[in-house]
Write an enzyme that holds these catalytic residues in place. Structure first.
Site, PDB file in Angstrom:
ATOM      1  N   THR A  55       0.647  -1.013  -0.031  1.00 12.28           N
ATOM      2  CA  THR A  55      -0.098   0.047  -0.103  1.00 12.28           C
ATOM      3  C   THR A  55       0.842   1.298  -0.042  1.00 12.28           C
ATOM      4  O   THR A  55       0.396   2.319  -0.464  1.00 12.28           O
ATOM      5  CB  THR A  55      -0.800   0.083   1.028  1.00 12.28           C
ATOM      6  OG1 THR A  55      -0.453  -0.456   2.418  1.00 12.28           O
ATOM      7  CG2 THR A  55      -2.018  -0.839   0.852  1.00 12.28           C
ATOM      8  N   GLN A  75      -6.902  -4.016 -24.667  1.00 12.01           N
ATOM      9  CA  GLN A  75      -5.800  -4.887 -23.590  1.00 12.01           C
ATOM     10  C   GLN A  75      -5.568  -3.991 -22.179  1.00 12.01           C
ATOM     11  O   GLN A  75      -5.808  -4.241 -21.195  1.00 12.01           O
ATOM     12  CB  GLN A  75      -5.109  -5.551 -24.469  1.00 12.01           C
ATOM     13  CG  GLN A  75      -5.219  -6.445 -25.428  1.00 12.01           C
ATOM     14  CD  GLN A  75      -3.842  -7.085 -26.237  1.00 12.01           C
ATOM     15  OE1 GLN A  75      -3.000  -7.272 -25.462  1.00 12.01           O
ATOM     16  NE2 GLN A  75      -3.752  -6.876 -27.438  1.00 12.01           N
ATOM     17  N   TRP A  76      -5.152  -2.694 -22.778  1.00 13.68           N
ATOM     18  CA  TRP A  76      -4.589  -2.042 -21.392  1.00 13.68           C
ATOM     19  C   TRP A  76      -5.648  -1.651 -20.588  1.00 13.68           C
ATOM     20  O   TRP A  76      -5.536  -1.541 -19.270  1.00 13.68           O
ATOM     21  CB  TRP A  76      -4.197  -0.474 -22.190  1.00 13.68           C
ATOM     22  CG  TRP A  76      -3.056  -0.008 -21.551  1.00 13.68           C
ATOM     23  CD1 TRP A  76      -3.165   0.231 -20.332  1.00 13.68           C
ATOM     24  CD2 TRP A  76      -2.009   0.670 -22.023  1.00 13.68           C
ATOM     25  NE1 TRP A  76      -1.885   0.955 -19.980  1.00 13.68           N
ATOM     26  CE2 TRP A  76      -1.139   1.238 -20.935  1.00 13.68           C
ATOM     27  CE3 TRP A  76      -1.324   0.331 -23.315  1.00 13.68           C
ATOM     28  CZ2 TRP A  76       0.195   1.815 -21.328  1.00 13.68           C
ATOM     29  CZ3 TRP A  76      -0.092   1.079 -23.730  1.00 13.68           C
ATOM     30  CH2 TRP A  76       0.659   1.709 -22.622  1.00 13.68           C
ATOM     31  N   ARG A  78      -8.303  -3.220 -19.641  1.00 17.09           N
ATOM     32  CA  ARG A  78      -8.475  -4.287 -18.898  1.00 17.09           C
ATOM     33  C   ARG A  78      -8.145  -3.998 -17.312  1.00 17.09           C
ATOM     34  O   ARG A  78      -8.391  -4.670 -16.615  1.00 17.09           O
ATOM     35  CB  ARG A  78      -8.064  -5.637 -19.128  1.00 17.09           C
ATOM     36  CG  ARG A  78      -9.008  -5.984 -20.466  1.00 17.09           C
ATOM     37  CD  ARG A  78      -8.483  -7.244 -21.071  1.00 17.09           C
ATOM     38  NE  ARG A  78      -9.214  -7.891 -22.252  1.00 17.09           N
ATOM     39  CZ  ARG A  78     -10.062  -8.588 -22.275  1.00 17.09           C
ATOM     40  NH1 ARG A  78     -10.534  -8.999 -20.965  1.00 17.09           N
ATOM     41  NH2 ARG A  78     -10.880  -8.975 -23.429  1.00 17.09           N
ATOM     42  N   ARG A  80      -8.069  -2.259 -14.226  1.00 13.39           N
ATOM     43  CA  ARG A  80      -9.210  -1.453 -13.834  1.00 13.39           C
ATOM     44  C   ARG A  80      -8.765  -0.403 -12.902  1.00 13.39           C
ATOM     45  O   ARG A  80      -9.469   0.473 -12.715  1.00 13.39           O
ATOM     46  CB  ARG A  80     -10.082  -2.622 -13.326  1.00 13.39           C
ATOM     47  CG  ARG A  80     -10.793  -3.536 -14.213  1.00 13.39           C
ATOM     48  CD  ARG A  80     -11.369  -2.913 -15.367  1.00 13.39           C
ATOM     49  NE  ARG A  80     -12.728  -2.375 -14.713  1.00 13.39           N
ATOM     50  CZ  ARG A  80     -13.985  -2.978 -14.359  1.00 13.39           C
ATOM     51  NH1 ARG A  80     -14.025  -4.453 -14.607  1.00 13.39           N
ATOM     52  NH2 ARG A  80     -15.014  -2.476 -13.910  1.00 13.39           N
ATOM     53  N   GLU A  86      -9.968   8.747 -23.212  1.00 10.32           N
ATOM     54  CA  GLU A  86      -9.711   8.438 -24.455  1.00 10.32           C
ATOM     55  C   GLU A  86     -10.050   9.495 -25.424  1.00 10.32           C
ATOM     56  O   GLU A  86     -11.340  10.164 -25.324  1.00 10.32           O
ATOM     57  CB  GLU A  86     -10.052   7.163 -24.752  1.00 10.32           C
ATOM     58  CG  GLU A  86      -9.657   6.488 -26.035  1.00 10.32           C
ATOM     59  CD  GLU A  86      -9.961   5.063 -26.568  1.00 10.32           C
ATOM     60  OE1 GLU A  86      -9.487   4.426 -27.407  1.00 10.32           O
ATOM     61  OE2 GLU A  86     -10.997   4.726 -25.522  1.00 10.32           O
ATOM     62  N   ASN A 178       1.706  -4.213 -11.317  1.00 10.34           N
ATOM     63  CA  ASN A 178       0.778  -5.287 -11.651  1.00 10.34           C
ATOM     64  C   ASN A 178       0.641  -5.301 -13.331  1.00 10.34           C
ATOM     65  O   ASN A 178       0.487  -6.363 -13.842  1.00 10.34           O
ATOM     66  CB  ASN A 178      -0.562  -5.171 -11.079  1.00 10.34           C
ATOM     67  CG  ASN A 178      -1.555  -6.279 -11.810  1.00 10.34           C
ATOM     68  OD1 ASN A 178      -1.380  -7.343 -11.353  1.00 10.34           O
ATOM     69  ND2 ASN A 178      -2.715  -5.759 -12.304  1.00 10.34           N
ATOM     70  N   ARG A 183       2.084  -7.636 -18.740  1.00 12.90           N
ATOM     71  CA  ARG A 183       2.215  -7.177 -20.043  1.00 12.90           C
ATOM     72  C   ARG A 183       3.741  -7.291 -20.149  1.00 12.90           C
ATOM     73  O   ARG A 183       3.959  -7.088 -21.502  1.00 12.90           O
ATOM     74  CB  ARG A 183       1.528  -5.588 -20.141  1.00 12.90           C
ATOM     75  CG  ARG A 183       0.106  -5.523 -19.545  1.00 12.90           C
ATOM     76  CD  ARG A 183      -0.627  -6.716 -20.765  1.00 12.90           C
ATOM     77  NE  ARG A 183      -2.044  -6.494 -20.350  1.00 12.90           N
ATOM     78  CZ  ARG A 183      -3.054  -7.401 -20.985  1.00 12.90           C
ATOM     79  NH1 ARG A 183      -2.614  -7.948 -21.836  1.00 12.90           N
ATOM     80  NH2 ARG A 183      -4.347  -7.109 -20.442  1.00 12.90           N
TER      81      ARG A 183
END
EC number: 2.1.1.148
Length: 229
Positions: A55, A75-76, A78, A80, A86, A178, A183
């Site tokens: 954290t 894909q990016w 996803r 969240r 955009e 993450n 990726r």
């Protein structure tokens, strides 16, 4: 900082809030203490990462400006935990900008998530020609629809996934790690891997202790240890 990615894309660092010391101060606030010596502060970063106390890293926040093909952006998105804005093709016309690959890949039977480059010249040429022609035809139809007075929100439905889009992405360091785990890995699609590598370069420069400890203790991918950052 800005990097060119793929044929017409880019990754640009717009803003950053915090650094390694932000995580240190966030971790030590529980004890009413702040920054100590650089050695002790770095050791704390490594301790937090090794023992999955993540954290404090949420107090380091990056904002990126990304230009990428739509299929990469989907894909990016996803991921969240983060904020996205955009460009809208409902209100703006698409420029003649599409991702034109310079190679072709085929799936591996043993691993459906991986693909390898095709070396057979004839197959490569045939596949690339089909891709290029399809993109060109789609854009011609898009322009013709606009000339006929069709609304942009409807004309856009014929555009291919290779169309370039742009977005802002604001993400904290914990979520960014993450993203890199998923990726910056050979199981991810090659195109998004290229963006992940550039993100890792920025992460390493701006938060060297956090990045080093992440690579040592928490990184589950396989390509960041193989490329020069």
């Amino acid at each position: 900082m800005e990097f060119k990615v793929l044929d017409k894309g880019f990754l640009r660092l717009v803003d950053i809030l915090g650094d390694d010391y932000s995580a240190v101060k966030a971790a030590r606030v529980s004890y009413g203490k702040g920054i100590k010596t650089p050695e002790k502060d770095k050791n704390l970063i490594f301790y937090l990462m090794e023992h999955k106390h993540e954290t404090p890293f949420e107090h380091i926040v990056f904002t990126f400006h990304v230009k990428t093909p739509i299929f990469v952006a989907r894909q990016w998105f996803r991921h969240r935990i983060g904020s996205f804005n955009e460009a809208s093709l409902r209100y703006t016309e698409l420029k003649d900008e599409f991702y034109l690959p310079d190679h072709i890949r085929k799936n591996i039977v043993e691993d459906k998530q991986k693909a390898v480059r095709v070396e057979e010249l004839k197959l490569k040429e045939q596949a690339l020609e089909l891709i290029y022609n399809s993109i060109e035809d789609s854009y011609k139809v898009y322009r013709k629809l606009l000339e006929l007075g069709v609304a942009r929100e409807m004309a856009r439905i014929v555009l291919p996934m290779s169309s370039y889009t742009q977005f802002y992405w604001t993400v904290n360091a914990r979520s960014l790690m993450n993203f890199l785990n998923l990726r910056a890995d050979s199981h991810a699609q090659w195109e998004i891997q290229q963006y992940a590598i550039k993100i890792a370069k920025i992460f390493k420069e701006k938060c060297p202790w956090t990045f080093e400890s992440f690579l040592k203790f928490n990184y589950r991918g396989d390509i960041l240890r193989e490329v020069e950052l």
